[in-house]
Design an enzyme around this catalytic site. Structure first.
Site, PDB file in Angstrom:
ATOM      1  N   SER A 112     -28.415  36.303  -9.372  1.00  0.00           N
ATOM      2  CA  SER A 112     -29.413  35.416  -9.477  1.00  0.00           C
ATOM      3  C   SER A 112     -28.777  34.181 -10.340  1.00  0.00           C
ATOM      4  O   SER A 112     -29.248  33.011 -10.261  1.00  0.00           O
ATOM      5  CB  SER A 112     -30.637  35.845 -10.331  1.00  0.00           C
ATOM      6  OG  SER A 112     -30.244  36.638 -11.441  1.00  0.00           O
ATOM      7  N   GLU A 113     -27.981  34.578 -11.374  1.00  0.00           N
ATOM      8  CA  GLU A 113     -27.279  33.705 -12.271  1.00  0.00           C
ATOM      9  C   GLU A 113     -25.814  33.879 -12.434  1.00  0.00           C
ATOM     10  O   GLU A 113     -25.307  34.782 -13.155  1.00  0.00           O
ATOM     11  CB  GLU A 113     -27.748  33.434 -13.730  1.00  0.00           C
ATOM     12  CG  GLU A 113     -29.220  33.003 -13.758  1.00  0.00           C
ATOM     13  CD  GLU A 113     -29.799  32.941 -15.236  1.00  0.00           C
ATOM     14  OE1 GLU A 113     -29.247  31.888 -15.774  1.00  0.00           O
ATOM     15  OE2 GLU A 113     -30.531  33.910 -15.325  1.00  0.00           O
ATOM     16  N   PHE A 123     -29.767  42.611  -1.150  1.00  0.00           N
ATOM     17  CA  PHE A 123     -30.503  43.977  -1.759  1.00  0.00           C
ATOM     18  C   PHE A 123     -30.766  43.826  -3.291  1.00  0.00           C
ATOM     19  O   PHE A 123     -30.905  44.883  -3.817  1.00  0.00           O
ATOM     20  CB  PHE A 123     -29.242  45.027  -1.363  1.00  0.00           C
ATOM     21  CG  PHE A 123     -27.947  44.541  -2.174  1.00  0.00           C
ATOM     22  CD1 PHE A 123     -27.371  44.827  -3.245  1.00  0.00           C
ATOM     23  CD2 PHE A 123     -27.096  43.858  -1.164  1.00  0.00           C
ATOM     24  CE1 PHE A 123     -26.132  44.923  -3.816  1.00  0.00           C
ATOM     25  CE2 PHE A 123     -25.790  43.723  -1.838  1.00  0.00           C
ATOM     26  CZ  PHE A 123     -25.456  44.019  -3.014  1.00  0.00           C
ATOM     27  N   VAL A 138     -31.477  44.151 -11.572  1.00  0.00           N
ATOM     28  CA  VAL A 138     -30.798  43.992 -13.029  1.00  0.00           C
ATOM     29  C   VAL A 138     -31.905  42.986 -13.693  1.00  0.00           C
ATOM     30  O   VAL A 138     -32.159  41.778 -13.371  1.00  0.00           O
ATOM     31  CB  VAL A 138     -29.551  43.573 -13.107  1.00  0.00           C
ATOM     32  CG1 VAL A 138     -29.237  43.416 -14.508  1.00  0.00           C
ATOM     33  CG2 VAL A 138     -28.653  44.458 -12.459  1.00  0.00           C
ATOM     34  N   VAL A 141     -33.823  41.980 -17.965  1.00  0.00           N
ATOM     35  CA  VAL A 141     -34.056  42.344 -19.285  1.00  0.00           C
ATOM     36  C   VAL A 141     -35.167  41.478 -19.487  1.00  0.00           C
ATOM     37  O   VAL A 141     -35.421  40.277 -19.349  1.00  0.00           O
ATOM     38  CB  VAL A 141     -32.878  41.924 -20.417  1.00  0.00           C
ATOM     39  CG1 VAL A 141     -33.367  42.156 -21.802  1.00  0.00           C
ATOM     40  CG2 VAL A 141     -31.742  42.885 -20.088  1.00  0.00           C
ATOM     41  N   TYR A 187     -22.581  37.359 -14.448  1.00  0.00           N
ATOM     42  CA  TYR A 187     -21.872  38.470 -14.049  1.00  0.00           C
ATOM     43  C   TYR A 187     -20.399  38.272 -14.098  1.00  0.00           C
ATOM     44  O   TYR A 187     -19.469  39.194 -13.863  1.00  0.00           O
ATOM     45  CB  TYR A 187     -22.317  38.847 -12.508  1.00  0.00           C
ATOM     46  CG  TYR A 187     -23.661  39.231 -12.616  1.00  0.00           C
ATOM     47  CD1 TYR A 187     -23.899  40.635 -13.015  1.00  0.00           C
ATOM     48  CD2 TYR A 187     -24.678  38.383 -12.364  1.00  0.00           C
ATOM     49  CE1 TYR A 187     -25.264  41.138 -13.139  1.00  0.00           C
ATOM     50  CE2 TYR A 187     -26.269  38.785 -12.555  1.00  0.00           C
ATOM     51  CZ  TYR A 187     -26.362  40.320 -12.903  1.00  0.00           C
ATOM     52  OH  TYR A 187     -27.409  40.569 -13.014  1.00  0.00           O
ATOM     53  N   ARG A 189     -30.445  38.923 -25.820  1.00  0.00           N
ATOM     54  CA  ARG A 189     -29.712  38.624 -26.914  1.00  0.00           C
ATOM     55  C   ARG A 189     -29.444  39.856 -27.746  1.00  0.00           C
ATOM     56  O   ARG A 189     -29.280  39.566 -28.972  1.00  0.00           O
ATOM     57  CB  ARG A 189     -29.853  37.258 -27.423  1.00  0.00           C
ATOM     58  CG  ARG A 189     -29.579  36.157 -26.710  1.00  0.00           C
ATOM     59  CD  ARG A 189     -29.694  34.928 -27.102  1.00  0.00           C
ATOM     60  NE  ARG A 189     -29.231  33.625 -26.669  1.00  0.00           N
ATOM     61  CZ  ARG A 189     -30.396  33.064 -25.601  1.00  0.00           C
ATOM     62  NH1 ARG A 189     -31.469  33.367 -25.766  1.00  0.00           N
ATOM     63  NH2 ARG A 189     -29.901  32.199 -24.713  1.00  0.00           N
ATOM     64  N   ARG A 190     -29.949  41.191 -27.518  1.00  0.00           N
ATOM     65  CA  ARG A 190     -29.713  42.116 -28.143  1.00  0.00           C
ATOM     66  C   ARG A 190     -28.484  43.168 -27.687  1.00  0.00           C
ATOM     67  O   ARG A 190     -28.525  44.249 -28.088  1.00  0.00           O
ATOM     68  CB  ARG A 190     -30.890  43.014 -28.171  1.00  0.00           C
ATOM     69  CG  ARG A 190     -31.981  42.148 -28.822  1.00  0.00           C
ATOM     70  CD  ARG A 190     -33.362  42.977 -29.127  1.00  0.00           C
ATOM     71  NE  ARG A 190     -34.445  42.081 -29.347  1.00  0.00           N
ATOM     72  CZ  ARG A 190     -35.604  42.567 -29.801  1.00  0.00           C
ATOM     73  NH1 ARG A 190     -35.625  43.889 -29.880  1.00  0.00           N
ATOM     74  NH2 ARG A 190     -36.772  41.734 -30.110  1.00  0.00           N
ATOM     75  N   GLY A 191     -27.758  42.489 -26.392  1.00  0.00           N
ATOM     76  CA  GLY A 191     -26.680  43.350 -25.964  1.00  0.00           C
ATOM     77  C   GLY A 191     -27.099  44.404 -25.063  1.00  0.00           C
ATOM     78  O   GLY A 191     -26.478  45.420 -24.446  1.00  0.00           O
ATOM     79  N   LEU A 248     -28.003  43.965 -21.718  1.00  0.00           N
ATOM     80  CA  LEU A 248     -27.525  43.985 -20.421  1.00  0.00           C
ATOM     81  C   LEU A 248     -26.109  44.375 -20.596  1.00  0.00           C
ATOM     82  O   LEU A 248     -25.536  45.186 -19.703  1.00  0.00           O
ATOM     83  CB  LEU A 248     -27.551  42.340 -19.890  1.00  0.00           C
ATOM     84  CG  LEU A 248     -26.980  42.159 -18.674  1.00  0.00           C
ATOM     85  CD1 LEU A 248     -27.478  42.756 -17.486  1.00  0.00           C
ATOM     86  CD2 LEU A 248     -26.660  40.631 -18.597  1.00  0.00           C
TER      87      LEU A 248
END
Length: 403
Positions: free
Chosen positions: A112-113, A403, A76, A78, A117, A84-86, A88
């Site tokens: 990762s962050e 993974f 995953v 971007v 999520y 910040r354009r939606g 994700l």
């Protein structure tokens, strides 16, 4: 859906988002083979990929030993130019809708962050133990029968199938473990010369007990020299065993490798036995890190797919803003033999979000602890303690690899 001919450009977006360091050809080719293009999404701008998201087909062990279909969310990213354009949110929306349509009750990922999520209903459900063990001073007390285990060095590539067969037999033993499709055994072979930071090529030792292979360990050794002599480090990659004495024999071997004085361990089960066999736990420098994040996609199916170590009969008032089909009132009735979870109009006993249910789902996070943190509200006295006891697990859940 990702077209196979676009994979390279799509994957390059992912690499750039994670720092832009090119992977070794072997690693890139492995991920190309493993990527299910039919489950991979891309965001495009003028014919160029700017966002990526994928999912592997896994089966996840849940409390009670059942193997449940789970989407292994992966890759995953971007592009920094399109944040910040939606994008994700759009990919997460499409992905969870697809997971539901496929009939998979769970989605799982490594984050990762983590803050990203949680917005989509994922919560940390398993944790891994890190350690730096001073093997020059720490001794291991092993159980009776350990000396009956025979250890032999083996070629790591030639024994991939043997090790994978051992791994497959351990999958049902712990919640959080992943049943893998063919091809995943190659993950163990990754690690280019430039990435080893002076450590040896991968080494492998097999354990044999009563005439059969009952375990393996794969590791590297990083030689180090000081004025006082050799001070090498053993770096554990993975270890699996089918019985306690084979496991103990493999750990004792790692502690005793010549010309080394430390053992580096990453992401092991929180309750692994070696911790209770060492002579000095303080010299093991233990740390805990989050591992697998769980998202209940079909709440009813997920909760009745596992068993409960104590009887549970509780009505849950569930909030799920991102997957509203889970919101509402559910009655969960279960015990060590099985469970049923269905919609109800009965009065609620606990108020909880889907995130907290995901955290507690594999038995590694206590509902009672979440209640103390203000994340679960008790609406009927005694309901929280009873549910927390039922949701627990006799062994700590664990993710064996990323993974």
């Amino acid at each position: 859906m990702l077209r196979s001919e676009d994979w390279d450009r799509w994957y390059d977006v992912l690499l750039r988002a994670f720092g832009g360091v090119a992977e070794a050809a072997e690693e890139r080719e492995l991920w190309r083979r493993l990527t299910p293009c039919e489950r991979s999404l891309g965001a495009w701008d003028g014919g160029e990929p700017v966002g990526t998201a994928g999912a592997f087909d896994f089966r996840l062990t849940v409390p009670g030993g059942a193997s449940v279909p789970a989407a292994g969310v992966t890759m995953v990213a971007v592009s920094a130019t399109h944040r910040r354009r939606g994008l994700l949110t759009s990919m997460m929306r499409r992905q969870l809708d697809d997971v539901r349509d496929r009939g998979e009750p769970l989605a799982v990922l490594t984050a990762s962050e983590p803050v990203i999520y949680g917005r989509f209903g994922y919560a940390a459900a398993t944790f891994g133990l890190h350690a730096e063990i001073d093997t020059g001073r720490v001794r291991l007390s092993v159980p009776d029968g350990t000396d009956d285990v025979r250890l032999t060095y083996a070629d790591p590539r030639a024994t991939l199938d043997t090790c994978e067969a051992v791994y497959a037999r351990t999958v049902a033993l712990r919640p959080g473990m992943l049943g893998r499709r063919p091809g995943w055994e190659g993950l163990a072979m990754l690690g280019a010369e430039t990435e080893r930071d002076g450590a040896s090529p991968l080494q492998c030792v097999l354990a044999e007990h009563e005439g059969r292979v009952t375990g393996f360990v794969r590791f590297r050794v990083r030689p180090r020299y000081t004025d006082s002599g050799h001070n090498g480090q053993v770096q554990l990659q993975d270890l699996a065993a089918l019985d306690p004495v084979s496991e103990a024999a493999l750990w004792r071997f790692l502690f005793g490798i010549d010309l080394t004085s430390s053992l580096k361990v990453r992401g092991r089960p929180l309750d692994e036995a070696w911790q209770y066999q060492v002579s000095d736990i303080r010299r093991c420098e233990l740390r805990v890190r989050d591992q697998l994040y769980v998202r209940l996609v079909d709440l009813g199916a997920a909760l009745q797919a596992r068993t409960y170590q104590a009887p549970v009969d509780v009505v849950l008032e569930v909030e799920d803003a991102f997957c509203p089909w889970n919101s509402g009132r559910w009655r969960l009735s279960g015990d060590p033999k099985g469970a049923v979870c269905a919609r109800t109009t009965d009065a609620a006993d606990l108020a909880v979000s889907v995130r907290e249910l995901g955290a507690a789902y594999l038995g590694g996070v206590s509902l009672a602890a979440l209640g103390a943190a203000g994340r679960v509200r008790e609406l009927r006295e005694g309901a929280l303690a009873a549910a927390a006891a039922g949701f627990g697990s006799a062994v700590a859940p664990w993710l064996p690899h990323g993974f």
